[in-house]
Write an enzyme that holds these catalytic residues in place. Structure first.
Site, PDB file in Angstrom:
ATOM      1  N   SER A 159       5.152   3.412   0.281  1.00  0.00           N
ATOM      2  CA  SER A 159       5.088   3.091  -1.151  1.00  0.00           C
ATOM      3  C   SER A 159       6.396   3.361  -1.896  1.00  0.00           C
ATOM      4  CB  SER A 159       3.921   3.828  -1.813  1.00  0.00           C
ATOM      5  OG  SER A 159       2.691   3.428  -1.221  1.00  0.00           O
TER       6      SER A 159
ATOM      7  N   ASN B 236      10.994  -3.709   5.817  1.00  0.00           N
ATOM      8  CA  ASN B 236      10.087  -4.146   6.878  1.00  0.00           C
ATOM      9  C   ASN B 236       9.175  -5.225   6.300  1.00  0.00           C
ATOM     10  OD1 ASN B 236       8.221  -4.466   8.900  1.00  0.00           O
ATOM     11  ND2 ASN B 236       7.382  -2.388   8.770  1.00  0.00           N
ATOM     12  N   TRP B 237       9.437  -6.472   6.686  1.00  0.00           N
ATOM     13  CA  TRP B 237       8.661  -7.588   6.119  1.00  0.00           C
ATOM     14  C   TRP B 237       7.252  -7.643   6.701  1.00  0.00           C
ATOM     15  CZ3 TRP B 237      12.635 -12.276   6.332  1.00  0.00           C
ATOM     16  CH2 TRP B 237      13.735 -11.976   5.512  1.00  0.00           C
ATOM     17  N   LYS B 238       6.996  -6.923   7.771  1.00  0.00           N
ATOM     18  CA  LYS B 238       5.693  -6.976   8.452  1.00  0.00           C
ATOM     19  C   LYS B 238       5.349  -8.442   8.750  1.00  0.00           C
ATOM     20  CE  LYS B 238       4.542  -2.560   6.406  1.00  0.00           C
ATOM     21  NZ  LYS B 238       3.524  -1.639   5.944  1.00  0.00           N
TER      22      LYS B 238
ATOM     23  N   HIS C  48       5.882   1.848  14.737  1.00  0.00           N
ATOM     24  CA  HIS C  48       5.386   1.802  13.363  1.00  0.00           C
ATOM     25  C   HIS C  48       3.903   2.182  13.385  1.00  0.00           C
ATOM     26  CE1 HIS C  48       4.029   0.286   9.503  1.00  0.00           C
ATOM     27  NE2 HIS C  48       5.292   0.432   9.118  1.00  0.00           N
TER      28      HIS C  48
ATOM     29  N   GLY D 124       1.365   1.481   1.865  1.00  0.00           N
ATOM     30  CA  GLY D 124       0.633   0.391   1.220  1.00  0.00           C
ATOM     31  C   GLY D 124      -0.475   0.855   0.304  1.00  0.00           C
TER      32      GLY D 124
ATOM     33  N   GLU E 199       7.011   8.204   8.104  1.00  0.00           N
ATOM     34  CA  GLU E 199       6.114   7.417   7.270  1.00  0.00           C
ATOM     35  C   GLU E 199       4.713   8.013   7.336  1.00  0.00           C
ATOM     36  OE1 GLU E 199       7.770   3.147   6.675  1.00  0.00           O
ATOM     37  OE2 GLU E 199       6.523   3.143   8.443  1.00  0.00           O
TER      38      GLU E 199
ATOM     39  N   GLY F 279       8.164  -1.345   2.709  1.00  0.00           N
ATOM     40  CA  GLY F 279       7.263  -2.435   3.078  1.00  0.00           C
ATOM     41  C   GLY F 279       7.109  -3.413   1.924  1.00  0.00           C
ATOM     42  N   GLY F 280       6.021  -3.279   1.173  1.00  0.00           N
ATOM     43  CA  GLY F 280       5.681  -4.225   0.099  1.00  0.00           C
ATOM     44  C   GLY F 280       6.844  -4.553  -0.838  1.00  0.00           C
TER      45      GLY F 280
ATOM     46  N   GLU G  56       1.440   0.942  12.154  1.00  0.00           N
ATOM     47  CA  GLU G  56       0.522  -0.188  12.390  1.00  0.00           C
ATOM     48  C   GLU G  56       0.477  -0.556  13.874  1.00  0.00           C
ATOM     49  OE1 GLU G  56       2.266  -2.560   9.293  1.00  0.00           O
ATOM     50  OE2 GLU G  56       1.497  -1.083   7.875  1.00  0.00           O
TER      51      GLU G  56
HETATM   52  O1  13P Z   1       5.062   0.734   6.364  1.00  0.00           O
HETATM   53  C1  13P Z   1       5.975   0.763   5.554  1.00  0.00           C
HETATM   54  C2  13P Z   1       7.338   0.388   5.931  1.00  0.00           C
HETATM   55  O2  13P Z   1       7.473   0.281   7.316  1.00  0.00           O
HETATM   56  C3  13P Z   1       5.733   1.141   4.155  1.00  0.00           C
HETATM   57  O3  13P Z   1       4.987   0.151   3.544  1.00  0.00           O
HETATM   58  P1  13P Z   1       4.818   0.171   1.939  1.00  0.00           P
HETATM   59  O4  13P Z   1       6.215   0.334   1.365  1.00  0.00           O
HETATM   60  O5  13P Z   1       4.203  -1.160   1.609  1.00  0.00           O
HETATM   61  O6  13P Z   1       3.949   1.349   1.623  1.00  0.00           O
END
Ligand code: 13P
Length: 271
Positions: free
Chosen positions: A228, A18-20, A110, A188, A182, A249-250, A112
């Site tokens: 994470s 997920n590049w966000k 998600h 994050g 999640e 994510g990251g 967010e």
């Molecule tokens: O929200 C995430 C994937 O959708 C997880 O993010 P991180 O891997 O940066 O914690």
């Protein structure tokens, strides 16, 4: 311990990035090209472990052109979709448009979106149905915040999000559904839920889906863990019986790190 005893491998593992709101359309293309080369060089077998990326909407046309032009085996999806198909919904993106761009998946709910955009379970259920209307596989995200985890009610909380999110789906739809657990406190933050926490929740989700849609459908639904995830912890999480993939994510923004997560089987301990 052998890889073949892991229930996850009855279902094709899905490693999703997920590049966000990162990587513009030029950066996205360069990144994806590098990722494909890296995985090709490593001899990655995509039929064994599926790889999907979730770029920003503005990258998707470029991603489609690259994937088609270079016949890449990577699949991709949108990070959100409208519950509506078309009309006066400024700023929203229809599932129909994502389908036209050959998206396979779409993220729904998600954390967010739930927190920053206050999306409700009822809205997310409409988005899940919109995804199926347009031939997209929804990746429904669920998970608890820190206070809920500390109160010890995380399983009930997450299952309630699940029940509301999948309301009125057919057993066939549930069998193709992807659910991503999640825990918000692990996103994050560098805090990762332990493999046993991921397994506890994924087992509870599968059992709930069994009750709702029958054992056959629930045995096919793929369940991902996110929060994470890094190359260093992916294999131990993916070894768990009910965990069929990860939503990253990251670490999905670093080619070498993400490729290493995709290649997690190399890190599995075998006898
Ligand atoms: O929200 C995430 C994937 O959708 C997880 O993010 P991180 O891997 O940066 O914690």
């Amino acid at each position: 311990m052998t890889t073949s005893t892991n229930g996850a491998f009855d279902r094709r593992p899905l490693i999703a990035g997920n590049w966000k709101m990162n990587l513009d359309h030029m950066q996205g293309i360069t990144f994806l090209q590098k990722l494909a080369w890296t995985l090709d060089d490593a001899g990655h077998d995509f039929s064994r472990v599926e790889v999907s990326v979730f770029p920003p909407f503005t990258d998707l046309r470029g991603v489609q052109t690259l994937v088609k032009g270079d016949t890449l085996d990577v699949v991709y999806g949108g990070q959100d979709l409208s519950p509506e198909d078309s009309g006066a919904y400024t700023g929203d993106i229809s599932g129909q448009f994502l389908q036209k761009l050959d998206c396979t998946y779409v993220l729904v709910g998600h954390s967010e979106r739930r927190t920053i955009h206050a999306e409700s379970d009822e809205l997310l259920n409409r988005k899940v149905h919109a995804a199926y209307r347009h031939g997209l596989v929804p990746v429904l995200c669920v998970g608890e915040g820190l206070e809920v985890r500390q109160a010890g009610t995380h399983v009930e909380h997450t299952l309630e999000q699940l029940r509301r999110g999948v309301a009125d789906l057919s057993a066939e739809q549930v069998s193709s559904l992807v659910v991503a657990y999640e825990p918000v406190w692990a996103i994050g933050t560098g805090e990762v839920a332990g493999p046993e926490d991921a397994q506890e929740m994924c087992a509870a989700i599968r059992s709930e889906l069994e009750t709702l849609s029958g054992a056959e459908a629930a045995a096919r639904t793929r369940l991902l863990y996110g929060g994470s995830v890094k190359a260093a912890n992916a294999a131990s999480i993916l070894r768990e019986r009910d965990v069929d993939g990860v939503l990253v994510g990251g670490a999905s923004l670093d080619v070498a790190e993400f490729a290493s997560i995709v290649r997690f089987e190399q890190h599995l301990v075998t006898d």
